[in-house]
Scaffold this motif. Sequence first.
Motif, mmCIF file in Angstrom:
data_model
loop_
_atom_site.group_PDB
_atom_site.id
_atom_site.type_symbol
_atom_site.label_atom_id
_atom_site.label_comp_id
_atom_site.label_asym_id
_atom_site.label_seq_id
_atom_site.Cartn_x
_atom_site.Cartn_y
_atom_site.Cartn_z
ATOM 1 N N LEU A 116 0.830 -1.199 0.000
ATOM 2 C CA LEU A 116 0.000 0.000 0.000
ATOM 3 C C LEU A 116 0.873 1.261 0.000
ATOM 4 C CD1 LEU A 116 -3.018 0.382 0.124
ATOM 5 C CD2 LEU A 116 -2.891 0.308 2.615
ATOM 6 N N ALA A 128 -0.048 5.584 -4.103
ATOM 7 C CA ALA A 128 0.944 5.144 -3.115
ATOM 8 C C ALA A 128 1.181 6.258 -2.105
ATOM 9 C CB ALA A 128 2.244 4.796 -3.819
ATOM 10 N N PRO A 145 3.718 15.798 5.626
ATOM 11 C CA PRO A 145 4.551 15.456 6.780
ATOM 12 C C PRO A 145 5.219 14.094 6.628
ATOM 13 C CG PRO A 145 2.231 15.130 7.295
ATOM 14 C CD PRO A 145 2.274 15.776 5.938
ATOM 15 N N LEU A 155 -0.053 6.881 14.177
ATOM 16 C CA LEU A 155 -0.408 6.928 12.750
ATOM 17 C C LEU A 155 -1.792 6.308 12.526
ATOM 18 C CD1 LEU A 155 3.033 5.878 11.181
ATOM 19 C CD2 LEU A 155 2.029 8.175 11.227
ATOM 20 N N GLN A 158 -4.572 8.614 13.544
ATOM 21 C CA GLN A 158 -4.821 9.728 12.626
ATOM 22 C C GLN A 158 -5.716 9.289 11.479
ATOM 23 O OE1 GLN A 158 -3.915 12.607 13.911
ATOM 24 N NE2 GLN A 158 -3.133 11.198 15.469
ATOM 25 N N LEU A 182 -9.509 3.103 3.178
ATOM 26 C CA LEU A 182 -8.703 2.107 3.892
ATOM 27 C C LEU A 182 -9.583 1.377 4.908
ATOM 28 C CD1 LEU A 182 -5.591 4.380 4.615
ATOM 29 C CD2 LEU A 182 -5.769 2.628 2.841
ATOM 30 N N VAL A 190 -0.350 -0.457 7.270
ATOM 31 C CA VAL A 190 0.424 0.664 6.730
ATOM 32 C C VAL A 190 1.037 1.496 7.870
ATOM 33 C CG1 VAL A 190 -1.380 2.442 6.461
ATOM 34 C CG2 VAL A 190 0.419 2.224 4.733
#
Length: 207
Positions: A116, A128, A145, A155, A158, A182, A190
């Motif tokens: 991914l 990507a 970022p 992550l 978020q 997702l 990921v």
Amino acid sequence: MARWFVVLGLCLLFPSAFAQSPDGAPAAAGSCVACHGAEGQGSGAFPHLAGLGEAYLRRQLDAFASGERVNAIMKPIASGLSESQRQAVAGYFSGLEMAPTEAAGGPPPDGPGRTLAVHGRWQQDLPACVQCHGPGGQGIGEDFPPLAGQPAAYLEDQLKAWRAGNRPAGPQGLMGHIAERLDDDDLKAVAAYFAALPAATAEAGDD
Ligand code: HEC
Ligand code: HEC
């Protein structure tokens, strides 16, 4: 006596420099280090701030303060800063070098997270991640970022926050569109992939 004239002269020339502590940090940054590390390098579950774009950091502080980016810890902290203090701390952390970290758990594994991140999923219109977040997730310029070396749980949170409408989608709504494509397994994979990549400040010369 002459010394005081020199100091006075310097104050007049560089007023902003003297609103800072001796190491150049704006006073408001002192309260950040408990969670984000003495050099903004992050600690435990707290994301690193060093080397992130100034515009990006400022936008996040404004969003925490307004409540658009929902976070119980950062809301009172960001609201307690004046506009100029937000700008000052954003500039300060942006200017710090992120010391290269070791890959958290060894090199990231091959698997769905890497696929991914590096290839996206074109049948779903999912580019990507590295197209915007840079090779190795090191970030690009002011607005994209870095993801490398940020805590996995951070992550993942978020991406969930975008799906739940708890974080503004950012420039052009880009991340909102991506996160909604997702599923839970994607998020986990990921996030784990980028967390395992070593963090480092992008090449010198970034602005
Ligand atoms: C008590 C702990 C704590 C303190 C003190 C703290 N933060 Fe945070 N900060 C957090 C947490 C937790 C998050 C993650 C929030 C989330 O999940 O959205 C965060 C996130 C952030 C982010 C978002 C980073 C990103 O990559 O989007 C910024 C910017 C930030 N903090 C700036 C600051 C600044 C500037 C200060 C000092 C004025 C500060 N923080 C003080 C806990 C803290
Ligand atoms: C088309 C460009 C684009 C692509 C592709 C993209 N992103 Fe982003 N991403 C952004 C932008 C812009 C931001 C900053 C949003 C903001 O300012 O709030 C961001 C922010 C993030 C953040 C927040 C980082 C932090 O410090 O809080 C995460 C996590 C993230 N993206 C994950 C991903 C993942 C995972 C993928 C791949 C599935 C991806 N992104 C693909 C543009 C992109």
